[in-house]
Design a protein around this motif. Structure first.
Motif, PDB file in Angstrom:
ATOM      1  N   GLN A  98       0.803  -1.234   0.000  1.00  0.00           N
ATOM      2  CA  GLN A  98       0.000   0.000   0.000  1.00  0.00           C
ATOM      3  C   GLN A  98       0.833   1.280   0.000  1.00  0.00           C
ATOM      4  O   GLN A  98       0.310   2.334  -0.288  1.00  0.00           O
ATOM      5  CB  GLN A  98      -0.920   0.050   1.240  1.00  0.00           C
ATOM      6  CG  GLN A  98      -2.299  -0.543   1.023  1.00  0.00           C
ATOM      7  CD  GLN A  98      -2.267  -2.041   1.148  1.00  0.00           C
ATOM      8  OE1 GLN A  98      -1.742  -2.581   2.113  1.00  0.00           O
ATOM      9  NE2 GLN A  98      -2.810  -2.733   0.145  1.00  0.00           N
ATOM     10  N   LYS A  99       2.092   1.190   0.414  1.00  0.00           N
ATOM     11  CA  LYS A  99       2.817   2.453   0.603  1.00  0.00           C
ATOM     12  C   LYS A  99       4.315   2.327   0.341  1.00  0.00           C
ATOM     13  O   LYS A  99       4.838   1.225   0.134  1.00  0.00           O
ATOM     14  CB  LYS A  99       2.548   3.007   1.997  1.00  0.00           C
ATOM     15  CG  LYS A  99       2.934   2.095   3.139  1.00  0.00           C
ATOM     16  CD  LYS A  99       2.509   2.722   4.477  1.00  0.00           C
ATOM     17  CE  LYS A  99       3.159   1.989   5.642  1.00  0.00           C
ATOM     18  NZ  LYS A  99       2.660   0.583   5.739  1.00  0.00           N
ATOM     19  N   ALA A 119       0.979   6.588  -0.349  1.00  0.00           N
ATOM     20  CA  ALA A 119       0.118   5.525   0.179  1.00  0.00           C
ATOM     21  C   ALA A 119      -1.134   5.484  -0.678  1.00  0.00           C
ATOM     22  O   ALA A 119      -1.529   6.495  -1.281  1.00  0.00           O
ATOM     23  CB  ALA A 119      -0.247   5.809   1.634  1.00  0.00           C
TER      24      ALA A 119
END
Lengths: 180, 180
Positions: A98-99, A119
């Motif tokens: 996600q990031k 993100a």
């Protein structure tokens, strides 16, 4: 992986309409521009140099890309338009699905190299946060269809919560990409 | 609860800068306006009427509010500005903590009553989706500080994925609220 999909969807030539809002002065700036986003190789000298310059060790870069823009400002409707152009190299370095961080050879708010944090939200909105010397920029990019994406930014002072300016861009994929 | 916090943070008087992007014509429309958001009672006749008109049975409305706006358009920089004003009643009816429906006495894209779906993203971004007769609007509202919020909208055709227009508003709380 969200990053792979995001980069794949971003590649191409875009026609951008961007409005900047200066909050203190209540002024608008409308700019039309052309944006080109294209992949570059992991071993490209520009990529290797930027990683070295940013002093990122053991970096696992993924899908670096290059942005190029040609803007025409509407500030002076009666005078000659101010044309600005530039380009930069962007290198995502994921920490998980996600990031991660994003290296930029030129920043958005200030013309210096920048290391941003990125993100993804659950709806795939890409959020980029960049700490500059005097300001913090938050950008959001989301796709509203295959060929239209939106991009917003908020620039705030590093010290305190003052909001300096915001902007919003509507970007339409140019389907005449190959003839340009 | 996200809805309660969202409504509480939205109340007050806002100075809005809004840019509309007409994608087909590549035109900008910049509008400054004043927006007032104030709570109204659950038993207010306007609330009861809207719930009845929308034929929502067993509705459990929460925190209805009223919006009023006075806009001044910048389309004609040299001529008299076009001033538009209006107001509407909004009634959230949560289905759970993150989402629900929102009744509006006047819609955003078309001047008809509308029943929208709303949902919050994990970062508290409020997303509102409204199906009109000919179009679907997606609005996003997020707070960037206590006194600044951003609002974007994307209007697409009901049939197909054509994007008609987008808009973005930067809204600053007016701290002179009480003297207005």
């Amino acid at each position: 992986m969200q990053l792979e999909s995001f980069v794949a969807r971003s590649l191409g030539r875009w026609r951008s309409m961007r409005s900047g809002h200066s909050l203190a002065f209540q002024q608008f700036e409308d700019v039309r521009s052309s944006v080109l986003i294209e992949p570059i190789g992991l071993q490209d000298p520009l990529v290797l140099k930027l990683i070295r310059d940013c002093k990122i060790h053991d970096a696992k870069p993924l899908l670096p890309f290059r942005m190029e823009w040609n803007a025409e400002s509407d500030w002076e409707p009666d005078g000659p338009s101010e044309v600005s152009a530039g380009s930069c190299v962007l290198i995502p370095i994921p920490t998980d699905n996600q990031k991660g961080i994003l290296l930029r050879s030129a920043g958005y708010a200030e013309a210096e190299q920048a290391v941003s944090n990125y993100a993804f939200l659950e709806d795939d909105t890409f959020i980029l946060t960049t700490q500059y010397g005097q300001s913090i920029a938050e950008e959001r990019i989301w796709f509203v269809s295959e060929n239209v994406r939106c991009r917003s930014s908020v620039l705030r002072t590093s010290a305190g919560s003052g909001i300096l300016q915001t902007s919003f861009a509507s970007e339409i994929r140019r389907l005449d990409s190959f003839s340009q």
